[in-house]
Every structure is written in C-alpha cells, then in structure tokens.
Design an enzyme around this catalytic site. Structure first.
Site, PDB file in Angstrom:
ATOM      1  N   GLU A 112      15.596  53.688 104.212  1.00 60.49           N
ATOM      2  CA  GLU A 112      16.780  53.261 103.455  1.00 60.49           C
ATOM      3  C   GLU A 112      17.424  52.020 104.055  1.00 60.49           C
ATOM      4  OE1 GLU A 112      16.942  54.516 100.725  1.00 60.49           O
ATOM      5  OE2 GLU A 112      16.159  56.547 100.876  1.00 60.49           O
ATOM      6  N   GLY A 113      17.971  51.210 103.179  1.00 61.56           N
ATOM      7  CA  GLY A 113      18.552  49.929 103.586  1.00 61.56           C
ATOM      8  C   GLY A 113      19.991  50.036 104.076  1.00 61.56           C
TER       9      GLY A 113
ATOM     10  N   HIS B  31      24.111  37.459  93.557  1.00 60.14           N
ATOM     11  CA  HIS B  31      23.206  38.239  94.413  1.00 60.14           C
ATOM     12  C   HIS B  31      21.935  38.552  93.634  1.00 60.14           C
ATOM     13  CE1 HIS B  31      21.651  42.146  96.201  1.00 60.14           C
ATOM     14  NE2 HIS B  31      21.272  41.177  96.997  1.00 60.14           N
TER      15      HIS B  31
HETATM   16  C1  LIG Z   1      14.636  50.172  96.508  1.00 59.74           C
HETATM   17  C2  LIG Z   1      15.814  50.546  97.390  1.00 59.74           C
HETATM   18  O1  LIG Z   1      16.634  49.423  97.597  1.00 59.74           O
HETATM   19  C3  LIG Z   1      17.784  49.634  98.360  1.00 59.74           C
HETATM   20  O2  LIG Z   1      18.356  48.371  98.579  1.00 59.74           O
HETATM   21  P1  LIG Z   1      19.721  47.857  98.006  1.00 59.74           P
HETATM   22  O3  LIG Z   1      20.438  48.983  97.386  1.00 59.74           O
HETATM   23  O4  LIG Z   1      19.491  46.638  97.181  1.00 59.74           O
HETATM   24  O5  LIG Z   1      20.509  47.289  99.280  1.00 59.74           O
HETATM   25  P2  LIG Z   1      20.389  47.598 100.825  1.00 59.74           P
HETATM   26  O6  LIG Z   1      20.509  49.024 101.091  1.00 59.74           O
HETATM   27  O7  LIG Z   1      21.364  46.731 101.502  1.00 59.74           O
HETATM   28  O8  LIG Z   1      18.959  47.107 101.249  1.00 59.74           O
HETATM   29  C4  LIG Z   1      18.513  45.813 100.971  1.00 59.74           C
HETATM   30  C5  LIG Z   1      18.404  44.968 102.238  1.00 59.74           C
HETATM   31  O9  LIG Z   1      17.645  43.782 101.949  1.00 59.74           O
HETATM   32  C6  LIG Z   1      18.232  42.632 102.533  1.00 59.74           C
HETATM   33  N1  LIG Z   1      18.852  41.839 101.470  1.00 59.74           N
HETATM   34  C7  LIG Z   1      18.876  42.114 100.151  1.00 59.74           C
HETATM   35  N2  LIG Z   1      19.532  41.142  99.489  1.00 59.74           N
HETATM   36  C8  LIG Z   1      19.952  40.245 100.400  1.00 59.74           C
HETATM   37  C9  LIG Z   1      20.691  39.029 100.321  1.00 59.74           C
HETATM   38  O10 LIG Z   1      21.120  38.579  99.275  1.00 59.74           O
HETATM   39  N3  LIG Z   1      20.945  38.374 101.488  1.00 59.74           N
HETATM   40  C10 LIG Z   1      20.516  38.860 102.688  1.00 59.74           C
HETATM   41  N4  LIG Z   1      20.823  38.159 103.774  1.00 59.74           N
HETATM   42  N5  LIG Z   1      19.782  40.002 102.792  1.00 59.74           N
HETATM   43  C11 LIG Z   1      19.518  40.685 101.663  1.00 59.74           C
HETATM   44  C12 LIG Z   1      19.314  43.169 103.471  1.00 59.74           C
HETATM   45  O11 LIG Z   1      18.727  43.455 104.699  1.00 59.74           O
HETATM   46  C13 LIG Z   1      19.730  44.459 102.764  1.00 59.74           C
HETATM   47  O12 LIG Z   1      20.402  45.330 103.612  1.00 59.74           O
HETATM   48  C14 LIG Z   1      17.433  50.199  99.703  1.00 59.74           C
HETATM   49  O13 LIG Z   1      18.583  50.626 100.379  1.00 59.74           O
HETATM   50  C15 LIG Z   1      16.556  51.404  99.569  1.00 59.74           C
HETATM   51  O14 LIG Z   1      16.137  51.778 100.829  1.00 59.74           O
HETATM   52  C16 LIG Z   1      15.346  51.088  98.724  1.00 59.74           C
HETATM   53  O15 LIG Z   1      14.543  50.112  99.402  1.00 59.74           O
END
Ligand SMILES: C[C@@H]1O[C@H](OP(=O)(O)OP(=O)(O)OC[C@H]2O[C@@H](n3cnc4c(=O)[nH]c(N)nc43)[C@H](O)[C@@H]2O)[C@@H](O)[C@H](O)[C@@H]1O
Length: 409
Positions: free
Chosen positions: A34-35, A272
């Site tokens: 998870e992110g 975004h």
């Molecule tokens: C499919 C799912 O997506 C979920 O992601 P979702 O909610 O977008 O969002 P997050 O939980 O934050 O996970 C996405 C990660 O990708 C990078 N990232 C994404 N967009 C950006 C951006 O615009 N700038 C930067 N600097 N980094 C970015 C960053 O490390 C971020 O924490 C995940 O939590 C789940 O585990 C799973 O992978």
C-alpha cells in the site's frame, strides 16, 4: 539486547521505563504494497480507535516508521526507518491523540519487544449469506499471514526494518467492521502492555468524514520544512503567496477554521496525474496523456490562467509526451541534493502542497493522493467547485466527479 539476542526480563528499567510503566502502547502496520496516502488513511482509523481506547485506559499510539514503499523508486536512496517528523508535524498530531515515534517506544519500553501481535485478516468464508455484519474472532492465521518463530521462541517479522525487534506472542483476528471493534479485545483479552495490529487496513473507519475523522485529518499537518519548500516554489515559479491568494495558514490546526470560498489560490491550475499502476490495469476512469492534455488546455482557457503545475508519477516516456504537448507545464523537479534531503515521500508532499494552493485543482479518479489534496484544500477554505474535479477516461460516458466531504469542526 540490541543484537536481537536473549530477552532479559531482569534488566534494570531506566527512568524512562519507570515513568512510562503505566501506559499501554498501540502499534500498527499496513499491508506492504500500500502507498503513502492510503497509509495516511489507515492512520486516521487508528487515531479514531485511540479515541475510544482513551475513554477507558491510558494508551499511546506508536507511529510506524516509513520505509520500503513500493512507489518510492528513486535509485540509490535507502528509504527505510524514516521518522514521522520527516513528513509531519508530530506536535500537531499529539494535539489530537498521544503519539510517539518508534524509537521513543523502544527506549520507553526498555527493549525491542512487542508483547502481543494481532494480525488482522478477513473471514475465510467471506460474508455470511451475503449479509454485512460487524464481527471479530480469534481464528487460525490465513496462509502467509503467520509470523515466523525463531530458535529462541521469538517472532520475527518486517517490523519497519528494525531487525532487532521481536514479537513475544502472535495471534490472528478475523475482523469485519470499523476500527473500534477491536477495543474489547485490547481491553479484555490481553493484558500486554504493547499490542501491535498488523494489516491495520482491514479495519474500516469508525465514522468516515465525521468529527473524529476530521480532527485527526486536520492534525496531520505537513512538516514545516516541506511546506516552506513548497511555498518558496510557489513564490518563485507560480507567482503565488498566501496573503494575495488568501491561503494564510495557522500553525495551530485547532485554531484553523476558515469559511469555504475564502481561499483564492495562486494564479495556476493544479493537476495530479496518477499513472504507473493506475494505467497498467487499463482502467476506464483514467485518461490517456493526450486526453489529459486536452482537458488541461480547455481548463486553462476557461479559467483564464496561463500556468499549470503538474504533479505526477508518470514514467519517462509519458513525461516526454507530456512535455511535448504541454510545454508550458511547471513541475517540482528536485535536485539530487533535495531528493536526498526530502526523499520520495517529502517530494510527494511538496507536490501535494503546491496543488493544494492552486486556483483550481483537477486530480485522478479514486487516487488517495488526490483525495488528500482535496482535504488540504478544504482545510484552506477553497470553494468546493475548484477542488472536487477529476480527469475522465477517454471512453468514459458518465464521468462522476469526486464527492465533497465537508469538514466537521
Ligand atoms: C493501485 C493503488 O494505488 C494507491 O495509490 P494512490 O491512492 O494513488 O496514492 P498513494 O497511496 O499515495 O500511492 C501512490 C504513490 O505514488 C507516488 N506518486 C503518485 N503520484 C505522485 C505525484 O504526483 N507526485 C509524486 N511526487 N509522487 C507521486 C507517491 O509515492 C505516492 O505515495 C496505492 O496506495 C495502493 O497501494 C495501490 O497501489
């Protein structure tokens, strides 16, 4: 026993230990893939659970160190055992529920041991007769969720990269319900002073977008050094400052309450664009790069803006495509030195902070990264129409826009 050797219960406790003897420790972790922003969501659920626990006993929440996240892919950076203070203002968190960093837990508890670990899991049989009901039961661990017993009888696990940490007892709990469903277990089924809930994401919100949710969310103030980097970038490249944009921030979140519509935001469009694993699944609600560029151009024209700030995790080839079709785009591109200082997590926060201050924001469908930006803008007092927008898939016929969640103060 820092090397993970024998547990010596006869150790003389330090003053720290004696002082902290009374309170109990709640630790937690989340499913590894998870992110970051999904993990922030799990923190909110744990904070809510803490509120219920605190009505009964003295507990403190131990902040799980950050690290080894799948999305943190910058090369040659060891991103592990990162303290919360690197990303968030910990005193602000403390104004909602008592929290400490993991290393403080180790020093207070007198050793790298966690007395009781509960691994949260679903019910092997799924929903009973398709009916949803809240329940919790101790059950055998579903394959793959077990912790391994070492030769001395201690349990080893990931433990956020702290190799010397050991669990003393492990059990699995099948859960179906909101965070506070575990309260009776914590209060009645165990007397362990430290209890860890692994796979914390299996608990749902006690009350999504209710007052406790928002208090916890508002207490997640980004670390000041990251906000400052974002603010300097806004001033330098986006002609954006708080006084003119009406986004003046109160360092004390308990005193931050602004009317919706007050914030004007800087003269730029904030975007975004979540890519990578969001496009690999060929989801219908995610646009192509060319579709996104078209939407951006239309919005710039409609809003009479000439600058667009883009936050994205796009891979090189997609970035090239973006640069080609959107030459005016502005991005926060950290130098190697900055990257080493802030890590991928800090850079993502800077991106979020800049998006949160834009005159108008458009994000990606169901990305928690975008959701957290919505909330930040809600806290700053933006008109919801400028916030709850997302890109639509090129073939999407009904492109439902994100829900507006109003702050409950
Ligand atoms: C499919 C799912 O997506 C979920 O992601 P979702 O909610 O977008 O969002 P997050 O939980 O934050 O996970 C996405 C990660 O990708 C990078 N990232 C994404 N967009 C950006 C951006 O615009 N700038 C930067 N600097 N980094 C970015 C960053 O490390 C971020 O924490 C995940 O939590 C789940 O585990 C799973 O992978």
């Amino acid at each position: 026993a820092a090397d993970g050797g024998a547990f010596d219960p006869g150790q003389t406790p330090s003053a720290d230990v004696a002082a902290a003897k009374q309170r109990r420790y709640l630790l937690y972790d989340v499913n590894p893939p998870e992110g970051f922003n999904l993990r922030r969501d799990v923190y909110l659920r744990m904070a809510s659970l803490m509120k219920t626990l605190l009505k009964n006993e003295d507990w403190v929440l131990v902040l799980p160190p950050w690290g080894h996240l799948y999305h943190w892919q910058s090369p040659n950076l060891e991103q592990v055992r990162i303290v919360w203070a690197a990303f968030f203002d910990v005193p602000s968190l403390n104004k909602n529920v008592p929290v400490i960093e993991y290393e403080q837990y180790i020093s207070e508890s007198g050793g790298p041991f966690i007395e009781q670990i509960y691994v949260l899991q679903g019910y092997a049989e799924g929903w009973t007769e398709g009916r949803w009901e809240e329940k919790i039961d101790e059950r055998p661990c579903i394959d793959g969720l077990e912790y391994k017993n070492d030769k001395q009888g201690f349990y080893r696990g990931w433990f956020w990269g702290y190799k010397e940490t050991r669990g003393l007892s492990v059990a699995c709990l099948s859960v179906q319900g909101s965070a506070s469903i575990v309260v009776p277990v914590l209060l009645e089924n165990t007397t362990a002073q430290s209890v860890m809930l692994d796979r914390g994401e299996n608990l749902l919100h006690d009350h999504y977008a209710g007052k406790d949710y928002w208090d916890a969310r508002r207490s997640m103030v980004f670390a000041k050094h990251l906000r400052m980097v974002g603010d300097e970038f806004r001033a330098k490249y986006l002609n954006s400052t708080d006084e003119v944009d009406k986004t003046v921030y109160n360092e004390d979140w308990t005193k931050m309450k602004v009317k919706l519509g007050i914030a004007r935001g800087g003269p730029y469009l904030g975007v975004h664009l979540r890519r990578k694993d969001f496009i690999w699944g060929h989801r219908k609600d995610v646009s192509t790069i060319s579709g996104a560029v078209e939407t951006i151009h239309n919005l710039l024209e409609k809003l009479k803006l000439d600058r667009v700030f883009v936050a994205t995790d796009a891979a090189e080839d997609e970035l090239d495509e973006l640069k080609k079709h959107l030459p005016e785009m502005i991005r926060f591109e950290p130098s190697r030195e900055e990257l080493e200082l802030y890590n991928d997590g800090g850079v993502a926060i800077i991106d979020q902070w800049i998006c949160a201050h834009a005159r108008y924001f458009v994000g990606t469908s169901v990305s928690t990264f975008s959701f957290r930006i919505h909330e930040e803008r809600e806290i700053l007092g933006f008109d919801p129409q400028t916030t709850y927008n997302r890109f639509c898939g090129d073939e999407e016929t009904e492109c439902e826009q994100p829900t507006h969640w109003k702050i409950v103060y």
